[in-house]
Design a protein around this motif. Structure first.
Motif, mmCIF file in Angstrom:
data_model
loop_
_atom_site.group_PDB
_atom_site.id
_atom_site.type_symbol
_atom_site.label_atom_id
_atom_site.label_comp_id
_atom_site.label_asym_id
_atom_site.label_seq_id
_atom_site.Cartn_x
_atom_site.Cartn_y
_atom_site.Cartn_z
ATOM 1 N N ALA A 206 0.905 -1.074 0.239
ATOM 2 C CA ALA A 206 0.012 0.211 -0.127
ATOM 3 C C ALA A 206 0.273 1.271 -0.297
ATOM 4 C CB ALA A 206 -1.054 0.053 0.975
ATOM 5 N N ALA A 207 1.564 1.183 0.401
ATOM 6 C CA ALA A 207 2.457 2.335 0.941
ATOM 7 C C ALA A 207 3.623 2.398 -0.921
ATOM 8 C CB ALA A 207 3.335 2.081 2.407
ATOM 9 N N ASP A 210 1.138 4.439 -2.731
ATOM 10 C CA ASP A 210 0.953 5.157 -2.664
ATOM 11 C C ASP A 210 1.889 6.062 -2.712
ATOM 12 O OD1 ASP A 210 -1.547 5.169 -1.408
ATOM 13 O OD2 ASP A 210 -1.120 4.660 0.406
#
Lengths: 308, 413
Positions: A206-207, A210
């Motif tokens: 997820a990071a 992002d």
């Protein structure tokens, strides 16, 4: 607090508390072996050591009660405090050095490579050698005449004459630091590896989606989520280093000029060199208190918001 | 009821008889591992010719003191112990040992027993420990290197100037060859080999019955400067500075060292294991001559309160017999009785004769805190030597050691 429910319906509560007591008793029984072991091998010896510390207790001869005489004496024991300062200095340096090596090793060993298993085994291998044996091995490696490092450096033309690495404080100290890092980095690597493997890949993914860079992911995700693991590794490293003895005794014999005498070395020397068991016990109690204090401070500093 | 009483009495009598028989005839003895070469054979020989029997247990040298002290405190100590002679005063002071004065004085050859051993075995005028095995410090020189350096290989140096001159000439041969070797970071080794330099020059380490330290003496400074000179001139290998005793023997055995003060134990070891090393043995001299030696080895002690003095005497008479002394000498210990020593080593390498003569001169500092002041790796003796041989502040180091040593002696109550 007594309420109507208790008055009118006492039987279920009694049953509940009876059940609870039985549960507690079962729990107590489960931990009883551990409790007995801790009491037998830690609490009772600790009590005995404290009792000894209140005596002039020679290895040869009869003990004599002197109250806190040994504790008063150790406040003026320059060598003990010098040994404590050296031990703390060593602990700080070696802990940083171990982490500086173990963390990259853990990051490296975590990734799937062709030879991952081989690397992990190779990094961990020195851990299975006892500290005594490892120290003996390094005492030979560091020997100026019959060892490896100095003769090899001379042979390769890196030095014009052989340097006795154990004759100078700095070279002795750093040689032992390197030996300890070689010996223990693998163990810390395994602990850190378990922490790394416990971090969910979804969070990392997820990071990444992002747009977080590797450094950002390491600082904002890996490190915070590794807090507990790092705390464990730190406490083990610090307490182990504060109790360092074998390597300084075997490799350097406390030299040069008693400058690498650690706290435990001094306790050993007072107990079995000077035959003052009572004084050695008092020194041990003080070291224990210092160690507990350091561990509590570490735990508080590294406690995360959810608690440890 | 009467029958029951008879049975009970008989059982008690039998028990007492058997206990007595066993306690008299099966005695236990501990000896440190460094005596493993000769003690088992000596005990076997004694057992083969005597009704009294001894069961020997070898204990690692480094553990002997703690083990014996703990066992004595717990009432499980062996009947006899062969104990490093320097620990005699400490154990005697603690009340662990049986007074052997009468046994010692009853031996017709008492005056011929090693003075160094009897000295450390005597505490407050009573004898608690008797000579068991012995070693004495001597000076070894390498004849092959002497010859190569243009020196007379059969002529031993007799004073410090001659040692330094010979070391210089051997050192000049170059390569890995060095003139002189000593273990610079070993308190015990240097007690053995450095103290005789001071004694032979008229100085001492402990005086007033071991109550006063005399490190700050002119003889000490002379001896220190003698070693410092050789270190400064490069006659001593770099490894000596950090040698905590591991190479005490190994240094000379390399066949690359001109001279080395060492123990007589090295003679047998060199002959047996390093036959190519051609060496001579002489006394450790003083500054301008004279000779001295450190008397080392073990003393025989008896655990107090066991009524084992008669058995102890029987055993000691065997040890001090020509048979016992010859057996000890053959297996690696110097004879401890000087009137039969020459006979006991007659069949051995003739260099042992010098060592037996050295033992006659043997001295050993006697103090209940010997370990604390001399042997301990953090003690004042070792600390001082390591500093004065290789660092600059000789006066400061000697003064510091003198104060520390005297403080330990004063603390002894």
């Amino acid at each position: 607090m007594i309420n109507s429910q208790n008055i009118h319906d006492g039987a279920p509560i009694r049953r509940r508390s009876g059940r609870q007591r039985r549960k507690q008793l079962a729990g107590l029984l489960f931990i009883a072996p551990a409790l007995i072991l801790v009491a037998t091998f830690f609490v009772i010896p600790l009590g005995m050591a404290f009792w000894m510390s209140l005596h002039n207790w020679p290895l040869l001869g009869r003990p004599r009660f002197i109250g806190f005489g040994n504790y008063i004496r150790l406040t003026q024991d320059a060598q003990f405090w010098s040994s404590m300062r050296f031990t703390v200095y060593y602990t700080v340096i070696v802990t940083i050095a171990i982490f500086a090596v173990a963390f990259p090793l853990a990051l490296f060993a975590e990734k799937a490579h062709r030879f991952t298993k081989f690397y992990r085994t190779a990094f961990f291998l020195p851990v299975v050698v006892g500290f005594g044996s490892a120290s003996l091995l390094w005492a030979w490696l560091l020997d100026v005449d019959s060892g490896l490092f100095s003769p090899a450096a001379e042979y390769l033309g890196l030095m014009t004459t052989r340097i006795n690495l154990l004759a100078d404080f700095d070279t002795t100290f750093w040689s032992i630091i390197i030996m300890v890092v070689w010996k223990t980095a693998g163990f810390n690597m395994i602990i850190l590896l378990t922490g790394l493997q416990g971090i969910s890949t979804e969070v990392q993914e997820a990071a990444r989606i992002d747009g977080a860079s590797s450094l950002q992911r390491f600082r904002r995700i890996t490190l915070p989520l590794m807090r507990r693991t790092i705390a464990l590794a730190l406490i083990l490293s610090v307490s182990g280093s504060m109790l360092a003895f074998d390597q300084f005794y075997i490799i350097a014999d406390g030299g040069p000029q008693n400058r690498t005498v650690t706290a435990v070395y001094w306790i050993f020397s007072q107990s079995f060199g000077s035959f003052r068991l009572g004084y050695g016990a008092a020194l041990s109690m003080v070291l224990l208190v210092i160690l507990v204090f350091i561990s509590v401070v570490q735990l508080r500093l590294l406690r995360n918001p959810e608690g440890m | 009821m009467k029958l029951l009483k008879i049975v009970a009495l008989a059982a008690t009598a039998l028990g007492a008889l058997s206990t007595s028989a066993f306690s008299q005839e099966k005695l236990t003895m501990w000896s440190r591992s460094s005596s493993e070469a000769f003690m088992p054979a000596l005990i076997d020989a004694f057992n083969a010719s005597h009704k009294t029997q001894i069961e020997l247990q070898i204990v690692p040298s480094a553990e002997m003191v703690q083990k014996y002290a703990t066992a004595a405190a717990g009432g499980s100590a062996p009947d006899f112990v062969s104990l490093d002679l320097v620990y005699g005063p400490a154990f005697a002071k603690s009340g662990t040992l049986e007074d052997l004065t009468d046994v010692a004085k009853s031996l017709p050859y008492f005056e011929h027993l090693s003075k160094a051993h009897i000295g450390t075995g005597t505490f407050e005028g009573r004898i608690y420990a008797m000579p068991m095995s012995a070693d004495a410090s001597v000076l070894l020189w390498n004849k092959k290197l002497f010859k190569q350096a243009g020196l007379d290989p059969e002529k031993a140096p007799t004073n410090w100037a001659e040692i330094e001159e010979a070391a210089g000439k051997v050192n000049a041969l170059g390569g890995d060859i060095r003139g002189f070797y000593f273990s610079g970071a070993c308190g015990g080794c240097n007690a053995f080999t450095f103290m005789p330099l001071i004694w032979a020059s008229g100085g001492d380490i402990l005086v007033d019955g071991g109550k006063r330290a005399t490190l700050d003496s002119p003889q000490m400074y002379d001896a220190i400067n003698f070693y410092r000179d050789m270190v400064a001139k490069g006659y001593v290998p770099e490894s000596a500075k950090t040698d905590s005793g591991k190479n005490f023997f190994g240094g000379f055995a390399t066949d690359k060292i001109g001279l080395s003060p060492i123990g007589a134990f090295a003679i047998g070891n060199l002959v047996k294991n390093y036959p190519t090393v051609d060496f001579g043995v002489t006394f450790i001299p003083g500054k301008t001559g004279g000779k001295a030696s450190f008397g080392g080895g073990d003393n025989f002690v008896v655990t107090a309160g066991r009524d084992n003095a008669p058995a102890a005497k029987e055993f000691l008479e065997f040890v001090y017999s020509l048979e016992g002394q010859t057996l000890l000498a053959k297996l690696g210990s110097l004879p401890t009785r000087d009137d039969v020593a020459a006979e006991a080593v007659k069949s051995l390498d003739q260099r042992y004769q010098v060592a037996t003569e050295a033992l006659k001169l043997g001295r050993t500092p006697s103090s209940p805190v010997y370990n604390d002041i001399i042997n301990s790796s953090t003690g004042p003796w070792k600390q001082m030597l390591n500093e004065v041989f290789f660092d600059d502040d000789v006066k400061g180091s000697v003064t510091k050691a003198q104060t520390a040593m005297q403080s330990i002696l004063d603390d002894t109550d």
